[in-house]
Scaffold this active site. Structure first.
Site, PDB file in Angstrom:
ATOM      1  N   MET A   1      38.020 140.703  20.078  1.00 49.62           N
ATOM      2  CA  MET A   1      36.761 140.344  19.805  1.00 49.62           C
ATOM      3  C   MET A   1      36.727 139.142  19.101  1.00 49.62           C
ATOM      4  SD  MET A   1      35.552 144.140  18.830  1.00 49.62           S
ATOM      5  CE  MET A   1      36.929 144.768  18.039  1.00 49.62           C
TER       6      MET A   1
ATOM      7  N   LYS B   1      42.249 142.020  31.676  1.00 53.07           N
ATOM      8  CA  LYS B   1      41.208 142.734  31.452  1.00 53.07           C
ATOM      9  C   LYS B   1      40.080 142.193  32.154  1.00 53.07           C
ATOM     10  CE  LYS B   1      38.683 144.456  27.143  1.00 53.07           C
ATOM     11  NZ  LYS B   1      37.358 144.159  27.577  1.00 53.07           N
TER      12      LYS B   1
ATOM     13  N   CYS C   1      34.890 138.398  30.403  1.00 53.29           N
ATOM     14  CA  CYS C   1      33.843 137.781  29.442  1.00 53.29           C
ATOM     15  C   CYS C   1      32.796 137.022  30.210  1.00 53.29           C
ATOM     16  CB  CYS C   1      34.608 136.839  28.232  1.00 53.29           C
ATOM     17  SG  CYS C   1      33.350 135.946  27.159  1.00 53.29           S
TER      18      CYS C   1
ATOM     19  N   GLN D   1      45.611 137.410  24.070  1.00 57.84           N
ATOM     20  CA  GLN D   1      44.672 137.432  25.213  1.00 57.84           C
ATOM     21  C   GLN D   1      44.085 135.876  25.499  1.00 57.84           C
ATOM     22  OE1 GLN D   1      40.014 138.016  25.534  1.00 57.84           O
ATOM     23  NE2 GLN D   1      40.936 139.517  26.803  1.00 57.84           N
TER      24      GLN D   1
ATOM     25  N   HIS E   1      36.734 147.244  31.501  1.00 53.40           N
ATOM     26  CA  HIS E   1      35.301 147.660  30.800  1.00 53.40           C
ATOM     27  C   HIS E   1      34.327 148.055  31.958  1.00 53.40           C
ATOM     28  CE1 HIS E   1      32.027 146.003  27.984  1.00 53.40           C
ATOM     29  NE2 HIS E   1      31.692 146.938  28.373  1.00 53.40           N
TER      30      HIS E   1
ATOM     31  N   GLY F   1      36.407 148.871  20.860  1.00 53.19           N
ATOM     32  CA  GLY F   1      36.180 147.492  20.231  1.00 53.19           C
ATOM     33  C   GLY F   1      34.988 147.777  19.044  1.00 53.19           C
ATOM     34  N   ARG F   2      33.861 147.553  19.110  1.00 53.85           N
ATOM     35  CA  ARG F   2      33.005 147.421  18.175  1.00 53.85           C
ATOM     36  C   ARG F   2      33.097 148.914  17.291  1.00 53.85           C
ATOM     37  NH1 ARG F   2      27.785 146.714  21.369  1.00 53.85           N
ATOM     38  NH2 ARG F   2      29.112 147.672  23.225  1.00 53.85           N
TER      39      ARG F   2
END
EC number: 1.3.1.91
Length: 331
Positions: free
Chosen positions: A13, A134, A95, A65, A166, A228-229
């Site tokens: 992140m 990813k 992304c 990454q 994702h 993640g978050r």
């Protein structure tokens, strides 16, 4: 790297999973695989390599990454990752920000599976490290499962054995990066079916996962889960991971003991010229939902930024937590 590490990982992140964040997370889980922020190949070719790649040995297992699209530059960066002792190198194909689109990397690469395959092949030729990817389940109007499978077919043929997916598609136009994490609907079943269709690959699911209970449910269908978050804002959930997801012995340390264990690291980082807020901003959520949690955040937020702030600020924040907890007991 142990193959089981992908069973649970913490997502890369930007501006969040810095080395200070990762060191903190490692106090809560010994087994989770940690990821750096995305580091661009340009930063490694033309910038301060040590600033981008240095880390504390305690952070292992740790993956780097990369963001980039030039196979030669990615190969050079993968070689650097091995030289610096990383356990894995991951290529960002998920992304959706304007910045990565301008540089022809991130989610827009999913539209160029042959190019991604060539990049993966170049990276694998430059390092003995595992090279992983990813990605999203789709991009813009390219959202059917045929599109996703074509991408996986190309990249797997180049030697990629691990895909972190994702479970949302990316909208490259019209949505901000934040909106891309929230607006496109989650579709976990697509990722589950991907694992069914490619049993020989390691499939890790990401997106909207909130609890360790959720992780256990997803692990019935895929090989690994990436948070993640939720892990960042409610880090104490990481203290459950080693026992519940890896079958390892749980830590007996409480939140206060975790903070005290950070003191030597904090002092080392301050002595090296780093300021306190860059460290303490990552621990604001440690007492989330606990008596004194608000006081913990307030003391750190208000006082860490003062000139000369040091360990005493964290000590005072802990004292504020203890005082609030005692008040709750009396009340």
């Amino acid at each position: 790297m142990n193959d089981t590490h992908h069973r649970f990982s913490i997502a890369p992140m930007m501006d969040w999973t810095t080395r200070d964040c990762r060191y903190f997370h490692r106090q809560l889980t010994r087994r989770a695989l940690l990821y750096t922020e995305m580091v661009t190949t340009g930063a490694l070719l033309h910038g301060d390599v040590a600033r981008h790649l240095d880390y504390d040995a305690a952070e292992h297992p740790l993956a780097l990454q990369l963001g980039g699209s030039d196979p030669g530059e990615l190969a050079h960066s993968a070689e650097l990752a091995e030289r610096w002792g990383y356990a894995e190198v991951n290529l960002n194909c998920g992304c959706p920000s304007d910045r990565v689109q301008e540089g022809r990397f991130g989610a827009c690469l999913m539209r160029e599976p042959a190019h991604v395959a060539a990049s993966v092949a170049a990276m694998r030729g430059a390092t003995a490290l595992p090279v992983t990817v990813k990605c999203r389940i789709g991009v813009d109007d390219c959202e059917d499962e045929v599109f996703l499978r074509a991408f996986v077919d190309h990249v797997a043929a180049a030697g990629c054995e691990t895909f972190i997916v994702h479970a949302r598609k990316a909208w490259l136009k019209g949505l901000s990066p934040k909106e891309n994490r929230e607006v496109p609907p989650l579709n976990y079943d697509v990722v589950y079916r991907l694992k069914q269709d490619y049993p020989q690959l390691r499939i890790v699911i990401n997106g909207g996962i909130e609890t360790v209970d959720d992780c256990e449910e997803h692990l019935r269908h895929v090989d690994g889960v990436m948070l993640g978050r939720a892990a960042y804002h409610r880090p104490w959930l990481l203290s459950e991971v080693d026992e519940r997801l890896f079958g390892a012995q749980a830590s007996t340390r409480d939140r206060h003991q975790i903070v005290h264990a950070l003191f030597p690291y904090v002092e080392q980082r301050l002595a090296a010229g780093n300021n306190l807020p860059t460290i303490t901003r990552h621990i604001l959520g440690l007492f989330h939902g606990q008596p004194g949690g608000r006081q913990w955040r307030r003391v750190l937020s208000e006082r860490a930024c003062r000139s000369g702030a040091g360990i005493e600020v964290i000590e005072d924040a802990l004292a504020a937590v203890s005082a609030a907890s005692e008040f709750c007991k009396v009340a």
